[in-house]
Design a protein around this motif. Structure first.
Motif, PDB file in Angstrom:
ATOM      1  N   HIS A 131       0.820  -1.216   0.000  1.00 28.58           N
ATOM      2  CA  HIS A 131       0.000   0.000   0.000  1.00 28.58           C
ATOM      3  C   HIS A 131       0.855   1.268   0.000  1.00 28.58           C
ATOM      4  CE1 HIS A 131      -3.655  -2.340   0.678  1.00 28.58           C
ATOM      5  NE2 HIS A 131      -2.984  -3.023   1.592  1.00 28.58           N
ATOM      6  N   VAL A 132       2.122   1.118  -0.332  1.00 31.65           N
ATOM      7  CA  VAL A 132       2.994   2.290  -0.419  1.00 31.65           C
ATOM      8  C   VAL A 132       2.638   3.083  -1.681  1.00 31.65           C
ATOM      9  CG1 VAL A 132       5.367   3.060  -0.759  1.00 31.65           C
ATOM     10  CG2 VAL A 132       4.860   1.271   0.914  1.00 31.65           C
ATOM     11  N   PHE A 192       2.215   6.063   2.523  1.00 34.73           N
ATOM     12  CA  PHE A 192       1.432   4.835   2.395  1.00 34.73           C
ATOM     13  C   PHE A 192      -0.037   5.144   2.689  1.00 34.73           C
ATOM     14  CE2 PHE A 192       2.703   4.924   6.861  1.00 34.73           C
ATOM     15  CZ  PHE A 192       1.524   4.622   7.516  1.00 34.73           C
TER      16      PHE A 192
END
Length: 414
Positions: A131-132, A192
């Motif tokens: 989820h970066v 993120f």
């Protein structure tokens, strides 16, 4: 003649033309009501299952399946614990962490939780690396004092990648000027966004060694996070690992750290099940009115059967068959419709949004902007059995009333 007679006559009544067409209409409405109720209940439960799974995955993207920590929030034997965890087949990953509440200062000031992680081991226990938004977790290098911010936290502080942020730790240090908090300037290396406000707005990640220097924890960490193959056995696996260490340690799993949240989700599912079951019940009890009118319509037929030797039980069985057929047809149509709709919610909802030019779950407001669905056959079976038994129960009174018909009274004016 077809045997048993109750089944033959009951099935015959389901397809025979009635003198009163209104009865046929009510019978069709009863079937349709049960079918719609079953379809909606299966779909609603599937969507609730989808939301629960989606939220659990997003939460577990930042929260491990289980955590082992010490009473004084300083676990020194974490290296041995990580090595022991790797030898357990049920453990998929283990990673140390240091976590403190801090104050961050960029162009604005905000409180946040700073978590020190090992960039390599962290990816074995959480999905944060997936989820970066900008950068990569491997950019967190020991001694470089870099930091990853939640996307909403960075937005609130007016920070972008490359900017500097000052972290004020709760630990204090003595200086010639007096007692001062521990302060360190970090460089924003990435952002993120996991889709959960608590983390996107209130968490920052740094390297484990940098967190140890900032919080002055020396060789200890806050705890070790464990990821297991079966998340529902996380507590048992973590407890077994804890018992291999000497001393007293605390074990918490994901259900304990978010117990209230998942209890609320489960309560919502239960309430929705009860509400939709009542709707099915109302539709099923329409069978009562259908059969009562059918009994009235078939008074002469019932009287003839009684004079030919049919027992009250046989007459009752005829109308039990009639009501049960209505329930089976309605339940079958509802199960088929529910399975079809629940399996295609992800396609149906976008089509409705395009057709009516609207958006049911706006991404600007909701963290889950699509409508997830997870159909479980156990739920389908539960709903089908419930609808069937309600239908059968609804036939008992009309069938009993038919069995009490007096032949002489019914044939008086025939």
């Amino acid at each position: 003649m077809f045997r048993p007679i109750e089944l033959y006559v009951g099935l015959r009544y389901t397809r025979a033309k009635r003198r009163n067409r209104f009865i046929s209409f009510i019978s069709a409405i009863s079937m349709l009501g049960i079918a719609v109720g079953v379809t909606v209940l299966i779909t609603v439960m599937s969507v609730m299952n989808g939301f629960e799974t989606e939220l659990r995955e997003r939460i577990l993207g930042m929260v491990s399946h289980a955590t082992i920590s010490s009473q004084n929030a300083r676990l020194t034997e974490w290296r041995e614990l990580v090595e022991d965890a790797k030898e357990v087949p049920e453990v998929l990953g283990a990673a140390p962490y240091i976590e403190r509440e801090t104050m961050l200062k960029g162009y604005a000031v905000s409180g946040a939780v700073v978590r020190g992680i090992d960039p390599v081991l962290e990816q074995t226990v959480s999905d944060v690396g997936d989820h970066v938004i900008d950068g990569a977790l491997t950019d967190l290098e020991s001694g470089e004092f870099r930091i990853f911010l939640g996307v909403d936290l960075a937005r609130a502080m007016g920070l972008r990648v490359g900017d500097s942020v000052t972290v004020f730790a709760p630990e204090i240090r003595s200086t010639p000027a007096g007692v001062l908090p521990s302060v360190k300037r970090f460089t924003v290396a990435g952002l993120f966004g996991v889709g959960m406000h608590d983390y996107d707005r209130g968490m920052a990640l740094v390297h484990l060694d940098d967190a140890a220097r900032l919080f002055r924890t020396r060789d200890g960490v806050s705890g070790v996070r464990i990821k297991t193959a079966d998340l529902f056995r996380a507590w048992e696996v973590a407890a077994d690992l804890r018992d291999r260490l000497s001393g007293f340690y605390l074990v918490r799993d994901w259900t304990q750290s978010h117990a209230n949240f998942f209890r609320a989700v489960q309560m919502e599912k239960t309430v929705m099940f009860v509400i939709m079951s009542l709707i099915i019940g109302v539709a099923a009890f329409n069978i009562i009115s259908t059969l009562v009118m059918t009994v009235t319509d078939k008074q002469a037929d019932i009287a003839v059967l009684r004079t030919m030797g049919a027992s009250p039980g046989a007459v009752m069985g005829i109308f039990l068959v009639l009501g049960t057929v209505i329930g089976i047809v309605g339940t079958g149509l509802g199960v088929a419709g529910g399975v079809a709709l629940a399996s295609n919610v992800e396609h149906v909802v976008p089509w409705l949004e395009r057709t009516f030019n609207t958006q049911f779950l706006s991404a600007d407001i909701y963290y889950i902007s699509d409508l997830p669905s997870e159909m479980r056959w156990a739920d389908v079976g539960k709903v089908g059995v419930l609808a069937f038994f309600l239908s059968v129960f609804a036939t008992l009174y009309p069938a009993w009333r038919a069995s009490r018909t007096d032949p002489a009274e019914a044939l008086r004016y025939e």
